[in-house]
Design a protein around this motif. Sequence first.
Motif, mmCIF file in Angstrom:
data_model
loop_
_atom_site.group_PDB
_atom_site.id
_atom_site.type_symbol
_atom_site.label_atom_id
_atom_site.label_comp_id
_atom_site.label_asym_id
_atom_site.label_seq_id
_atom_site.Cartn_x
_atom_site.Cartn_y
_atom_site.Cartn_z
ATOM 1 N N SER A 92 0.942 -1.150 0.008
ATOM 2 C CA SER A 92 -0.032 0.123 0.103
ATOM 3 C C SER A 92 0.837 1.325 0.086
ATOM 4 N N ASN A 93 2.150 1.145 0.942
ATOM 5 C CA ASN A 93 2.980 2.184 0.646
ATOM 6 C C ASN A 93 3.382 2.720 -0.412
ATOM 7 N N ALA A 94 3.943 1.498 -0.909
ATOM 8 C CA ALA A 94 4.503 1.607 -2.180
ATOM 9 C C ALA A 94 3.899 2.172 -3.318
ATOM 10 N N ILE A 95 2.590 1.840 -3.392
ATOM 11 C CA ILE A 95 1.452 2.136 -4.527
ATOM 12 C C ILE A 95 1.173 3.685 -4.071
ATOM 13 N N LYS A 96 0.828 3.834 -2.922
ATOM 14 C CA LYS A 96 0.117 5.235 -2.719
ATOM 15 C C LYS A 96 1.072 6.397 -2.796
ATOM 16 N N HIS A 97 2.357 6.006 -2.489
ATOM 17 C CA HIS A 97 3.618 6.983 -2.520
ATOM 18 C C HIS A 97 4.177 7.439 -3.810
ATOM 19 N N HIS A 98 3.730 6.406 -4.757
ATOM 20 C CA HIS A 98 4.490 6.391 -5.959
ATOM 21 C C HIS A 98 4.219 7.821 -6.826
ATOM 22 N N ASP A 99 5.356 8.378 -7.402
ATOM 23 C CA ASP A 99 5.021 9.928 -7.955
ATOM 24 C C ASP A 99 4.911 9.950 -9.301
ATOM 25 N N ARG A 100 4.864 8.566 -9.884
ATOM 26 C CA ARG A 100 4.919 8.511 -11.361
ATOM 27 C C ARG A 100 3.725 7.770 -11.833
ATOM 28 N N ASP A 101 3.376 7.964 -13.171
ATOM 29 C CA ASP A 101 2.021 7.127 -13.957
ATOM 30 C C ASP A 101 2.415 5.717 -13.950
ATOM 31 N N VAL A 102 3.719 5.491 -14.320
ATOM 32 C CA VAL A 102 4.427 4.113 -14.558
ATOM 33 C C VAL A 102 5.336 3.739 -13.309
ATOM 34 N N GLY A 103 4.971 2.446 -12.594
ATOM 35 C CA GLY A 103 5.859 2.177 -11.548
ATOM 36 C C GLY A 103 5.820 0.551 -11.413
ATOM 37 N N ARG A 104 7.247 0.105 -10.771
ATOM 38 C CA ARG A 104 7.393 -1.155 -10.642
ATOM 39 C C ARG A 104 7.495 -1.635 -9.289
ATOM 40 N N ILE A 105 6.992 -2.583 -8.700
ATOM 41 C CA ILE A 105 7.047 -3.013 -7.233
ATOM 42 C C ILE A 105 7.371 -4.557 -7.473
ATOM 43 N N THR A 106 8.671 -4.627 -6.804
ATOM 44 C CA THR A 106 9.084 -5.975 -6.955
ATOM 45 C C THR A 106 9.158 -6.663 -5.515
ATOM 46 N N PHE A 107 8.942 -7.907 -5.370
ATOM 47 C CA PHE A 107 8.787 -8.901 -4.143
ATOM 48 C C PHE A 107 9.559 -9.883 -4.289
ATOM 49 N N GLN A 108 10.657 -9.953 -3.232
ATOM 50 C CA GLN A 108 11.522 -11.067 -3.350
ATOM 51 C C GLN A 108 11.630 -11.810 -2.177
ATOM 52 N N SER A 109 12.200 -12.870 -2.059
ATOM 53 C CA SER A 109 12.479 -13.554 -0.990
ATOM 54 C C SER A 109 13.801 -14.477 -0.818
ATOM 55 N N LYS A 110 14.660 -14.532 0.087
ATOM 56 C CA LYS A 110 15.741 -15.207 0.415
ATOM 57 C C LYS A 110 15.953 -15.788 1.559
ATOM 58 N N SER A 111 16.806 -16.766 1.895
ATOM 59 C CA SER A 111 16.894 -17.423 3.279
ATOM 60 C C SER A 111 17.740 -16.474 4.220
ATOM 61 N N ALA A 112 17.688 -16.470 5.267
ATOM 62 C CA ALA A 112 18.248 -15.520 6.189
ATOM 63 C C ALA A 112 18.667 -16.308 7.566
ATOM 64 N N GLY A 113 19.628 -17.244 7.218
ATOM 65 C CA GLY A 113 19.984 -18.254 8.283
ATOM 66 C C GLY A 113 19.013 -19.381 8.434
ATOM 67 N N GLU A 114 19.250 -20.074 9.360
ATOM 68 C CA GLU A 114 18.351 -21.505 9.497
ATOM 69 C C GLU A 114 16.650 -21.196 9.831
ATOM 70 N N ARG A 115 16.874 -20.004 10.667
ATOM 71 C CA ARG A 115 15.180 -19.778 11.405
ATOM 72 C C ARG A 115 14.443 -18.859 10.697
ATOM 73 N N PHE A 116 15.308 -18.067 9.586
ATOM 74 C CA PHE A 116 14.413 -16.802 9.094
ATOM 75 C C PHE A 116 14.560 -16.809 7.714
ATOM 76 N N LEU A 117 13.384 -16.335 7.071
ATOM 77 C CA LEU A 117 13.283 -15.788 5.606
ATOM 78 C C LEU A 117 13.569 -14.427 5.490
ATOM 79 N N GLU A 118 14.135 -13.806 4.390
ATOM 80 C CA GLU A 118 14.076 -12.487 4.305
ATOM 81 C C GLU A 118 13.283 -12.058 3.181
ATOM 82 N N PHE A 119 12.358 -11.048 3.534
ATOM 83 C CA PHE A 119 11.255 -10.578 2.102
ATOM 84 C C PHE A 119 11.956 -9.188 1.950
ATOM 85 N N THR A 120 11.845 -8.668 0.507
ATOM 86 C CA THR A 120 12.192 -7.475 0.242
ATOM 87 C C THR A 120 11.037 -6.889 -0.685
ATOM 88 N N VAL A 121 10.493 -5.656 -0.452
ATOM 89 C CA VAL A 121 9.677 -4.940 -1.175
ATOM 90 C C VAL A 121 10.523 -3.851 -1.856
#
Lengths: 597, 150
Positions: free
Chosen positions: A493-522
Motif C-alpha cells: 500500500s505504501n509503495a503504491i500510494k507514495h509512487h510519484d509517477r504514472d508508471v511504476g514497478r514494485i518487486t517482491f523477493q525472498s531469500k533465506s536468512a539463516g536457518e530460522r528466518f526468511l528475508e523478504f524485500t519489497v
Amino acid sequence: MVVADDKGIIRLVNAAAADMFGYARAEMLGLSIESLLPMRYRDAHPAHRASYFHSPSRRAMGIGQDLYARRQDGSEFPVEVGLNPIATATGTLVLSVIVDITERKRIAAQVQASLALQAAIVSSSDSAIISESVSGSITSWNPAAERLFGYSAEEAIGRSIVDLVVPDGYFDEEHASRQQMQDDGKVKTFETRRRHKDGHLVDVSVTLFPLLDSRGRPAGTAVFKTDISARQWQEQRFRTVVEALPTGIVIVDRSGAIQLVNPHAEKMFGYSRDELIGETVDILLPTALRDSHAEHRNAYFGAPSARAMGNGRDLLCRRKDGLEFSVEIGLTPIGTGHGTAVLAVVTDISERVRDSQQLAEQRDELKRSNDELTAFAYVASHDLKSPLRGIDQLAMWIEEDLKNEQLSTIPEHMRLMQSRIRRMENLLDDLLAYSRAGRVEGRVSPVVVADLARGIFDMLSPPPGISLELPGDLPIFTTLNTPFEQVLRNLFSNAIKHHDRDVGRITFQSKSAGERFLEFTVRDDGPGIPPQYHERVFGMFQTLRPRDEIEGSGMGLALVKKLVECYGGTIGIDSDGVRGCSIHFTWPVAISRGSRS
Amino acid sequence: MSRSMQVYRDATLFIVDDDDIDAMTIERSFRKMKLLNPVLRAKDGQQALDMLAADQVPAPYIILLDLNMPRMGGLEFLARVRKDPKLTSVVIFVLTTSKSDEDLAAAYQDHVAGYVLKQQIGNNFIDLISLIECYWRVVELPIPASGQSE
C-alpha cells in the motif's frame, strides 16, 4: 676338652680348649685346673673337686649356677661344663667338656628384653590383642580386649573367639576371612561388628595375623581389634548430611578424580554415582573449559582455602545430555586418608538466572508498553484532535456562510468535512490495528507467498501503470497468516500510494536468512525516503507528506515494524531518497503462537 | 538597523503548518479583519527552512509554527533556528493543541514569542491577530540577516 686328675693337674687338653683359654696346648699341660677359674672361685674349688672325685659321675658342673672361666690374659667368659669320670690304671681322671656360652647368654638376654617389651605393649595397647591356637581357642586376652568386650582374661582364655564376640549374621564373613588367611597366609584387615558381653554391638577394625611355628607351620592367630565406633559415627553423620543436602556435593582429589557425589549432584548432572566415581571432574564442565581446568585445579591445591570458585565469573556446568546450566560453586579443602581433596558445593542457579532474565525482559516489555502508552496519549491529543478541530471549524464556516448567503463555498467545505471524518475513521482503525498487532494472529496455515502477494496487490486496486513483479522463487510455508498479510498489505500500500509517477514497478523477493528466518524485500521505484528520515518513518503517526496531499495515518510502517519484531524479526530500509526504496524484513521459518519472544 | 527599515505594517505572516484547514482559518481571519499583510505558508519545518534559506520570505516576518508536521516538526524547527545565527532572532508564535505542547516547547522559550491554542484560532483568532498587531507596534521587529539586503 680338658682332662685333669684328682689333684687338679691338667693332663690332657685339645686344641679347641687351648684356643678358648688363650694358651698354647703345651703350656696348659701340668697347670692346675684352678688356674682356668676366676680368682674368686679358686679357693673354694679344691673342695668341690674332692667331693666330685669322692663320687664321680657324669653330670653338669655347678647345677643352677652361672659358671665363668678365665683366660690366660685374665678375661672371663661364661661357660657350661660337663664332667665325665674316666677310670684309668693310675686312678680316676675327669674329662671336662667346656662350652663358651657368651653368645647364648647374649641372645637369652635379648629374648628376655624383647619378651618384656612385648608384654608391655600388649598390656598397655588401646587395641584389643588376642591370640588363639590353631583350634581356635583363645590363648591370650589383653586389658584392651577386656575393655572392648567386657570379658576378663579369665573368662575369655580357653573359649572360642567366634562364640564369644562374633554376632549372629557375621559368622560367614568371619569364616571367610579366616579361611582366606589360612589359604594365602597373609594378614587380613576388615571392618565389621562385634558383640560386647552386655549384648551391644561395637564397630571394629579387625586385623588377623597368622602365627607360624619355627618350621613355618600355622601355630595360631593373633587378632587385633580397634574400636572405630566414633569414626564410624562421624562418617555416618557426614554421609547422612551430604546425602540429604538439597545442593550438589562433589568431592574431587588432587588429580581431578571424583571421589564422592551426593544424590542431588547425580540429579543435577544426569549421571549416576557409578558413572562419576573415579572419573575426571572435567566431564562436568562445558567442553570449551576442560583444557584449562587442570591449571585452575592445581592453582587451587597450591593454596587451598574455602572460597567461591571463578572470582565472580559466570560459571557453567554440563549435564550428561550436553545441556549447560548456570551454577555457583563453593570450594572447601578437606583432609582425607589420601591427602587433601576439595569439597565442591554446586548450586544450580539457572532458574535464578532465568528469572532475572525474565524479569529484565518483562521490565523491557513494560517500558516498551509504557512508551507506547505515552505515544498513544500524545497521539490522542494531537493527531486525533486535528480532524475534529477541522470539522468544528468547517461547521462554523458553513454556518457563517449560510448566514451571509455565500452558498458557493459550502459544497467545498462539506467535501472537506467529509474527508476529515474519513481521516478520523482511518486514524482510529489504524490505531486499533496497531494496538492489537501480534494479538490477533489468525490461523497457522500454509501460505503460498506468490499467490498471497498477487491477491493483496489486486485488492489494493493500484493505478493501471503500477505493476507487481515477483522475480525468483517465493516460498510456500506454514505461518500465521493474519500478521504476515498485514505486513505485506501495508508495504504494498505504501509503495503504491507514495509512487510519484504514472508508471511504476514494485518487486517482491525472498531469500533465506539463516536457518530460522526468511528475508523478504519489497522494492519500488518511487520517490524513495531520504536517509535522515529512515528512523522516523517507523514512528507512530509519522508521515513524510502532509495528509492533505497524501491521505494516510502514518501508522503503516509503525505497524509493520511492531509485527515483525513481535515474531523476532528485523526490518530496515534501503533508499537514497532520490529514486526507489526497498524495505526488507525477516520472518521466522517456523512460527507458532508461542514463538513470540 | 536604521529607523527607515521599520516596516512592521508590511510584515509577512509565515504560517508553518501541514493542515490546510488551519491555514485556511488563519487566512479567513485575516480577511475578516481586513488585514492585507502578505501570508506565506510552508507545510513542514523542512520546507520552511528551505524557503527562508532561499529568501522567499520577505522580511520582516512573524512565524506561526505548528508542532506536529511531516518530515520536520515544530520542535526540530526551533532547534535549527536556535543554531542558525541568521534566524536566531525571528519572532515565532507556536500553535498548540494542549498545555503539554507548551511544556515541550519550553526548552526553546528564548525563541518563542507566544503560544496560540489551535482550538481558539476560529472565534478567538481575533485575539491572536490583536496580539500580533500589538507585538508589531511595541516591538521593533528585527530584520533577519538574510533580509538586510532588501
